[in-house]
Write a protein that holds these residues in place. Structure first.
Motif, PDB file in Angstrom:
ATOM      1  N   THR A 120     -40.919 -21.821  46.122  1.00 51.14           N
ATOM      2  CA  THR A 120     -41.040 -20.484  46.734  1.00 51.14           C
ATOM      3  C   THR A 120     -41.379 -20.181  47.888  1.00 51.14           C
ATOM      4  OG1 THR A 120     -43.662 -20.949  46.548  1.00 51.14           O
ATOM      5  CG2 THR A 120     -42.696 -19.967  44.430  1.00 51.14           C
ATOM      6  N   PHE A 121     -41.230 -21.214  48.741  1.00 53.57           N
ATOM      7  CA  PHE A 121     -41.101 -21.208  50.245  1.00 53.57           C
ATOM      8  C   PHE A 121     -40.237 -19.951  50.831  1.00 53.57           C
ATOM      9  CE2 PHE A 121     -42.062 -25.753  51.412  1.00 53.57           C
ATOM     10  CZ  PHE A 121     -43.441 -25.587  50.999  1.00 53.57           C
ATOM     11  N   ASN A 122     -40.396 -19.116  51.801  1.00 55.42           N
ATOM     12  CA  ASN A 122     -39.661 -18.037  52.100  1.00 55.42           C
ATOM     13  C   ASN A 122     -39.968 -17.748  53.846  1.00 55.42           C
ATOM     14  OD1 ASN A 122     -37.803 -15.962  51.637  1.00 55.42           O
ATOM     15  ND2 ASN A 122     -39.292 -14.588  51.803  1.00 55.42           N
ATOM     16  N   LYS A 170     -35.761 -13.083  47.805  1.00 57.80           N
ATOM     17  CA  LYS A 170     -35.969 -13.011  46.167  1.00 57.80           C
ATOM     18  C   LYS A 170     -35.030 -14.163  45.421  1.00 57.80           C
ATOM     19  CE  LYS A 170     -36.916  -9.822  42.548  1.00 57.80           C
ATOM     20  NZ  LYS A 170     -37.119  -8.340  42.210  1.00 57.80           N
ATOM     21  N   ASN A 171     -33.674 -13.864  45.773  1.00 56.61           N
ATOM     22  CA  ASN A 171     -32.766 -14.857  45.015  1.00 56.61           C
ATOM     23  C   ASN A 171     -31.829 -15.975  45.768  1.00 56.61           C
ATOM     24  OD1 ASN A 171     -33.236 -13.418  42.471  1.00 56.61           O
ATOM     25  ND2 ASN A 171     -32.326 -11.622  43.550  1.00 56.61           N
ATOM     26  N   ILE A 222     -29.983 -21.755  53.865  1.00 60.88           N
ATOM     27  CA  ILE A 222     -28.988 -21.090  54.400  1.00 60.88           C
ATOM     28  C   ILE A 222     -29.249 -20.888  56.029  1.00 60.88           C
ATOM     29  CG2 ILE A 222     -28.017 -18.652  54.609  1.00 60.88           C
ATOM     30  CD1 ILE A 222     -28.826 -18.187  51.837  1.00 60.88           C
ATOM     31  N   THR A 223     -30.254 -20.768  56.457  1.00 58.50           N
ATOM     32  CA  THR A 223     -30.311 -20.942  57.937  1.00 58.50           C
ATOM     33  C   THR A 223     -30.530 -22.357  58.624  1.00 58.50           C
ATOM     34  OG1 THR A 223     -32.897 -21.074  57.874  1.00 58.50           O
ATOM     35  CG2 THR A 223     -31.746 -18.634  58.124  1.00 58.50           C
ATOM     36  N   GLN A 224     -30.662 -23.274  57.698  1.00 57.30           N
ATOM     37  CA  GLN A 224     -30.846 -24.701  58.253  1.00 57.30           C
ATOM     38  C   GLN A 224     -32.081 -24.885  59.205  1.00 57.30           C
ATOM     39  OE1 GLN A 224     -26.532 -25.249  59.773  1.00 57.30           O
ATOM     40  NE2 GLN A 224     -26.176 -26.393  57.969  1.00 57.30           N
ATOM     41  N   LEU A 225     -33.070 -24.280  58.724  1.00 60.09           N
ATOM     42  CA  LEU A 225     -34.264 -24.599  59.590  1.00 60.09           C
ATOM     43  C   LEU A 225     -35.213 -25.570  58.261  1.00 60.09           C
ATOM     44  CD1 LEU A 225     -35.522 -20.895  60.452  1.00 60.09           C
ATOM     45  CD2 LEU A 225     -34.443 -22.846  62.002  1.00 60.09           C
TER      46      LEU A 225
END
Length: 200
Positions: free
Chosen positions: A28-30, A89-90, A96-99
């Protein structure tokens, strides 16, 4: 020169461009980019972030009751922009950001490894306003990158190359124009110099 009056709107710029991390487990990390954030109290240390109820992070923070404000740098600006225009959400914004998500010290939400300052926050209240709701929180821990701490223990935030947001654009901070209290210090030094001159 003359003033032109516009309709009421938010024109307080520049603003911090921070990445708020939330979620209580890896699945759930966002991340959400926030510009409407700031300090509201020194003791206890309290801050706020304002979020639209339609944003994915809104419900995550409401459920877990904590979040992390991660300060950002010029190296992170592309990720900052991406996390502000895409919903988590999906998709997994960390991937994606490579953080890099890392375990926080006091809250369930992760900190961002690449951020020079991570401010861990416990949610205290949600104020319903209109387009956005204000999440009021208490700061329970602050993590700073040790490479920016000098031999005297002073943290140099300016050396991290922090960024801000102003009227649709991202900017670095530019040149330092003064330090807190410098307007008074100048006057004091001038008076001392005048006194010395008179004595001599």
């Amino acid at each position: 020169m003359a003033k032109i009056t516009w309709k009421p709107g938010n024109m307080i710029y520049p603003l911090p461009a921070v990445l708020v991390s939330c979620g209580d487990k890896k699945e759930t990390f966002n991340l959400i980019t926030i510009a409407w954030t700031g300090t509201i109290c020194t003791n206890p240390p309290m801050v706020y972030i304002s979020i639209k109820p339609s944003r994915h992070s809104y419900d995550l923070i409401k459920e877990t009751k904590d979040f992390v404000i991660n300060l950002t740098t010029a190296d992170m600006v592309k990720a900052v922009d991406y996390c502000g225009v895409k919903s988590g959400k999906n998709i997994n914004k960390f991937e994606i950001t490579q953080l890099t998500p890392e375990k926080a010290t006091k809250v369930k939400s992760p900190i961002i490894k690449e951020s020079p300052v991570n401010i861990e926050c416990i949610l205290k209240d949600i104020v319903t306003l209109g387009s956005h709701d204000m999440f009021i929180a208490e700061v329970v821990a602050v993590n700073v990158e040790d490479e920016y701490i000098d031999e005297n223990g002073k943290f140099h935030l300016d050396k991290t190359n922090p960024i801000c947001y102003s009227h649709g654009g991202y900017f670095d901070l530019g040149n330092k124009l003064g330090t807190f209290g410098y307007s008074i210090t100048k006057k004091k030094n001038k008076r001392k110099s005048n006194k010395k001159a008179k004595k001599s």
